[in-house]
Design an enzyme around this catalytic site. Structure first.
Site, PDB file in Angstrom:
ATOM      1  N   ASP A 133     -29.329 -43.654   2.163  1.00 17.75           N
ATOM      2  CA  ASP A 133     -28.767 -43.047   1.006  1.00 17.75           C
ATOM      3  C   ASP A 133     -27.069 -43.202   1.052  1.00 17.75           C
ATOM      4  OD1 ASP A 133     -31.220 -42.414   0.560  1.00 17.75           O
ATOM      5  OD2 ASP A 133     -30.635 -40.137   0.493  1.00 17.75           O
ATOM      6  N   ASP A 192     -31.392 -42.529  -2.764  1.00 18.21           N
ATOM      7  CA  ASP A 192     -32.078 -41.172  -3.521  1.00 18.21           C
ATOM      8  C   ASP A 192     -31.820 -41.457  -5.142  1.00 18.21           C
ATOM      9  OD1 ASP A 192     -32.388 -38.488  -2.629  1.00 18.21           O
ATOM     10  OD2 ASP A 192     -30.750 -37.817  -3.486  1.00 18.21           O
ATOM     11  N   HIS A 242     -33.183 -39.845  -8.270  1.00 17.69           N
ATOM     12  CA  HIS A 242     -33.557 -38.794  -9.282  1.00 17.69           C
ATOM     13  C   HIS A 242     -33.869 -39.131 -10.570  1.00 17.69           C
ATOM     14  CE1 HIS A 242     -33.581 -36.418  -5.503  1.00 17.69           C
ATOM     15  NE2 HIS A 242     -32.496 -36.587  -5.515  1.00 17.69           N
ATOM     16  N   HIS A 277     -33.899 -33.604 -12.632  1.00 19.60           N
ATOM     17  CA  HIS A 277     -35.055 -33.206 -11.430  1.00 19.60           C
ATOM     18  C   HIS A 277     -35.144 -31.762 -11.010  1.00 19.60           C
ATOM     19  CE1 HIS A 277     -36.146 -34.065  -7.397  1.00 19.60           C
ATOM     20  NE2 HIS A 277     -36.902 -35.193  -7.842  1.00 19.60           N
ATOM     21  N   HIS A 292     -27.521 -35.189  -9.343  1.00 16.04           N
ATOM     22  CA  HIS A 292     -26.826 -36.435  -8.427  1.00 16.04           C
ATOM     23  C   HIS A 292     -27.935 -37.438  -8.507  1.00 16.04           C
ATOM     24  CE1 HIS A 292     -29.406 -34.076  -5.619  1.00 16.04           C
ATOM     25  NE2 HIS A 292     -29.692 -35.373  -4.931  1.00 16.04           N
ATOM     26  N   LYS A 314     -36.226 -42.984  -3.569  1.00 14.51           N
ATOM     27  CA  LYS A 314     -37.274 -41.761  -3.187  1.00 14.51           C
ATOM     28  C   LYS A 314     -36.768 -40.731  -4.031  1.00 14.51           C
ATOM     29  CE  LYS A 314     -34.390 -40.663   0.766  1.00 14.51           C
ATOM     30  NZ  LYS A 314     -33.647 -39.790   0.061  1.00 14.51           N
ATOM     31  N   CYS A 369     -31.104 -35.879   4.363  1.00 11.37           N
ATOM     32  CA  CYS A 369     -32.104 -36.966   4.448  1.00 11.37           C
ATOM     33  C   CYS A 369     -32.138 -37.849   5.648  1.00 11.37           C
ATOM     34  CB  CYS A 369     -31.627 -38.072   3.334  1.00 11.37           C
ATOM     35  SG  CYS A 369     -31.922 -37.308   1.637  1.00 11.37           S
TER      36      CYS A 369
HETATM   37  C1  VGL Z   1     -29.685 -35.549  -0.033  1.00 11.25           C
HETATM   38  C2  VGL Z   1     -29.167 -33.800  -0.718  1.00 11.25           C
HETATM   39  C3  VGL Z   1     -29.809 -33.924  -1.834  1.00 11.25           C
HETATM   40  C4  VGL Z   1     -29.279 -36.574   1.342  1.00 11.25           C
HETATM   41  C5  VGL Z   1     -30.191 -36.099  -0.909  1.00 11.25           C
HETATM   42  O1  VGL Z   1     -29.307 -37.781   1.035  1.00 11.25           O
HETATM   43  O2  VGL Z   1     -29.056 -36.287   2.379  1.00 11.25           O
HETATM   44  N1  VGL Z   1     -28.915 -34.355   0.350  1.00 11.25           N
HETATM   45  N2  VGL Z   1     -30.667 -35.151  -1.870  1.00 11.25           N
HETATM   46 ZN    ZN Z   2     -31.249 -35.941  -3.765  1.00 12.92          ZN
END
Ligand code: VGL
Ligand code: ZN
Length: 246
Positions: A49, A87, A89, A93, A122, A147, A192
């Site tokens: 990410d 990430d 979404h 979401h 996000h 994901k 993550c």
């Molecule tokens: C993440 C919060 C929400 C991450 C992803 O990549 O750590 N944290 N979505």
């Molecule tokens: Zn996320």
């Protein structure tokens, strides 16, 4: 003898079971026990990410998030195998506070599958916010795993969604390619990255987290809790200097 030759000799000697008979070379043995050395064909770097959403100017900025980019770019030279995650979404979401009337970002709610932290909107699919950081240079990366695209289920982990049932396929991909060891980097350490590292352990991989190639959100002590949990499950905490390049 050059250090490199000595190390190669020791490696060969060790795999042939000869080390105990080598007397004077014994002093160099701790080299074999550390993570130093090229990770090799059975290891993969997982870059979690490193997207615009998680750096300054993004929708869920992680403090110092962009600082991981040069560290990861440099690490990449040491790896034969590289996996990148995003990430990814849907709009609206279930992990977005905006999808839960009356809820604010960084609060938690109970969903079907358990507790869910609610985030600002996000990393929405196809937006510039969800794109990989433009300075990330991973020309040899082999696969990108996206994901969190099931609208009702989050997925911090690159292996398994938050319902703990739905696999992303990454475990099978790595196993079919003969990978035994993964080195996890990216954002965020306590979400993550940690979930990915823990699930990689659960799937039977040897797992390193390269600490200086990660940055954390640290929500209510989540960073210390994540390290504690990772260490309890045998995830090894190392620094990028512990991984030899090229
Ligand atoms: C993440 C919060 C929400 C991450 C992803 O990549 O750590 N944290 N979505
Ligand atoms: Zn996320």
């Amino acid at each position: 003898m050059h250090a490199m030759q000595r190390r190669n000799l020791l490696k060969t000697a060790a795999s042939a079971g000869l080390v105990s008979g080598l007397g004077g070379l014994g002093m160099a043995l701790p080299l074999l026990a550390s993570a130093k050395g090229r990770p090799g064909a059975k290891a993969a770097l997982i870059v979690v990410d490193v997207q615009n959403c998680f750096v300054d100017g993004g929708t869920l900025p992680v403090k110092g998030g962009a600082e991981v980019v040069p560290v990861i770019n440099k690490l990449a030279a040491a790896f034969d195998n590289i996996v990148v995650t995003q990430d990814w979404h849907t709009a609206g979401h279930a992990s977005f506070a905006s999808a839960h009337p009356g809820q604010k970002p960084f609060s938690s709610v109970k969903l079907d599958y358990g507790n869910q932290v609610l985030w600002p909107d996000h990393c929405v699919q196809g937006t510039e916010d969800a794109a990989l950081h433009k300075e990330l240079q991973l020309p040899t990366a082999q696969v990108i795993v996206r994901k969190g695209f099931n609208k009702g289920v989050d997925s911090y982990s690159a292996f398994e969604e938050a319902d703990r049932k739905t696999a992303t396929g990454l475990g099978g991909y790595l196993k079919q390619r003969g990978i035994k060891t993964v080195y996890v980097t990216g954002l965020a350490t306590d979400f993550c990255v940690a979930w990915t590292a823990l699930d990689a352990r659960k799937a039977g991989f040897e797992v390193y987290v390269i600490e200086d190639a990660t940055r954390a959100i640290d929500l209510n002590g989540s960073l210390a809790a994540a390290w504690k949990q990772m260490q309890a499950k045998g995830v090894k905490r190392i620094q990028s200097a512990d991984v030899a390049s090229a």
